[in-house]
Enzyme design. Structure first.
Site, PDB file in Angstrom:
ATOM      1  N   CYS A  28      -8.608 -30.454  -8.760  1.00  0.00           N
ATOM      2  CA  CYS A  28      -8.168 -31.017 -10.038  1.00  0.00           C
ATOM      3  C   CYS A  28      -7.841 -29.957 -11.092  1.00  0.00           C
ATOM      4  O   CYS A  28      -7.323 -30.289 -12.161  1.00  0.00           O
ATOM      5  CB  CYS A  28      -9.222 -31.985 -10.578  1.00  0.00           C
ATOM      6  SG  CYS A  28      -9.402 -33.483  -9.583  1.00  0.00           S
ATOM      7  N   HIS A  39      -8.461 -33.006 -18.488  1.00  0.00           N
ATOM      8  CA  HIS A  39      -8.276 -33.633 -17.178  1.00  0.00           C
ATOM      9  C   HIS A  39      -8.841 -35.046 -17.195  1.00  0.00           C
ATOM     10  O   HIS A  39      -9.956 -35.282 -17.669  1.00  0.00           O
ATOM     11  CB  HIS A  39      -8.971 -32.785 -16.108  1.00  0.00           C
ATOM     12  CG  HIS A  39      -9.039 -33.433 -14.767  1.00  0.00           C
ATOM     13  ND1 HIS A  39      -7.925 -33.923 -14.123  1.00  0.00           N
ATOM     14  CD2 HIS A  39     -10.094 -33.690 -13.943  1.00  0.00           C
ATOM     15  CE1 HIS A  39      -8.277 -34.432 -12.971  1.00  0.00           C
ATOM     16  NE2 HIS A  39      -9.588 -34.318 -12.831  1.00  0.00           N
ATOM     17  N   ASN A  66      -7.365 -41.013 -11.887  1.00  0.00           N
ATOM     18  CA  ASN A  66      -7.362 -39.566 -11.693  1.00  0.00           C
ATOM     19  C   ASN A  66      -6.246 -39.209 -10.715  1.00  0.00           C
ATOM     20  O   ASN A  66      -6.357 -39.456  -9.518  1.00  0.00           O
ATOM     21  CB  ASN A  66      -8.720 -39.110 -11.157  1.00  0.00           C
ATOM     22  CG  ASN A  66      -8.797 -37.604 -10.962  1.00  0.00           C
ATOM     23  OD1 ASN A  66      -7.814 -36.889 -11.101  1.00  0.00           O
ATOM     24  ND2 ASN A  66      -9.979 -37.108 -10.621  1.00  0.00           N
TER      25      ASN A  66
END
Length: 332
Positions: A116, A256, A286
């Site tokens: 990520c 994020h 996500n």
């Protein structure tokens, strides 16, 4: 001669048409909308359903969106960096195929994988290439087809992830705008807590690994959450201290989008008001490498030239970090 910095001069994005809402997930696993929303902040995510299409499809769409908006000739692009954790294939770099399909005939391309944090690390890499003076236009794409590695019988992971892509163009700037500072970290302890067990060189694919569902993402949610909360908050605070920035100096937190509680914890640590915190996790879930550029695309109209942006991310491995960037343009 003024110092060269690397500025973002254009953004683009793409998400698939199919919307997988929490209500849809209720038909697949033992969960419900209230449970998902209260723990993650996610209401829906986009899923790429087209057969035979992978991460490259998402990346090409996002890059084409940028190219059309910025009215640039793809042949002027010097480099394409593909930030992804779900490449089309294990060997042939997805970014190379994407560059060719875009008509970026004068660019070289490669993939960058840091879970990520891939796009955040890609920002650092693109900026370094620009600051070297050798390259003028670098296309950084963050794209992931997370649905290809998610077990939709595992309610601990299938509620979190979605598919999507975002792209930014980095160019030289001599007015002090663009990337100002970075603080990037990693710790191999994370390998045990968020991983795909099979499919690599340690455990190559076999009939048994497929049968035992070892090619899907597995995570120890509580452990990852704990590390992510402290990691993203720590680096955000650190980069502000290092650059003598107060909460009044920050215009936007670009965090994020893994979990709404992690985003809020990061914002609280640096004292930012809610209106300065960019959030679209409720719409996309996500999307791993795509969360940061999707935020930029969704909120581009609100950015003003000279705005101070703090980027922060945390990913499997573990990888994490923060970047301080000055926005370089007003949307026309």
């Amino acid at each position: 001669m003024n110092k060269i910095t690397a500025a973002i001069t254009a953004v683009g994005s793409y998400v698939p048409d199919f919307v997988m809402s929490n209500k849809v997930l209720e038909t697949l696993v033992d969960t419900n909308d209230e449970w998902i929303t209260s723990r993650t902040g996610i209401k829906e995510r986009r899923i790429l359903k087209e057969e035979g299409q992978g991460t490259s499809y998402l990346a090409i769409k996002a890059a084409q969106n940028l190219i059309e908006k910025a009215k640039i000739d793809p042949s002027e692009i010097d480099m394409v960096i593909m930030a992804t954790t779900t490449p089309d294939q294990p060997v042939a770099a997805t970014g190379v195929y994407v560059a060719t399909q875009l008509g970026a005939v004068n660019a070289f391309a490669y993939d960058l994988q840091a879970a990520c944090s891939s796009f955040l690390y890609g920002m650092s890499t693109a900026a370094a290439h620009i600051q070297s003076g050798r390259y003028k236009k670098i296309l950084l794409i963050g794209a992931d087809k997370m649905s290809s590695i998610i077990d939709y019988t595992d309610r601990s992971t299938c509620i979190i992830f979605g598919d999507g892509a975002g792209a930014v163009l980095f160019e030289p700037n001599e007015d002090g705008l663009g990337l100002q500072d970075e603080y990037l970290r990693s710790d191999g302890i994370g390998r045990d807590f968020l991983r795909i067990e099979a499919g690599g060189s340690i455990m190559p694919p076999t009939e048994e690994t497929v049968r035992n569902r070892k090619h899907f993402v597995q995570q120890e949610g509580k452990t990852v959450f704990k590390y992510a909360v402290s990691g993203m908050a720590d680096v955000s605070e650190k980069i502000m201290q290092r650059n003598n920035l107060t909460k009044e100096d920050i215009n936007w937190l670009v965090a994020h989008q893994a979990n709404r509680r992690i985003i809020d914890a990061t914002a609280n640590r640096i004292g930012l008001e809610e209106e300065k915190v960019l959030v679209n996790i409720h719409r996309y879930g996500n999307t791993t490498s795509a969360t940061l550029p999707l935020l930029l695309a969704d909120f581009e109209n609100q950015f003003k030239k000279g705005d101070n942006l703090i980027f922060a991310a945390f990913g499997g491995g573990f990888t994490w970090g923060a970047i301080y960037l000055k926005w370089a343009y007003n949307k026309e």
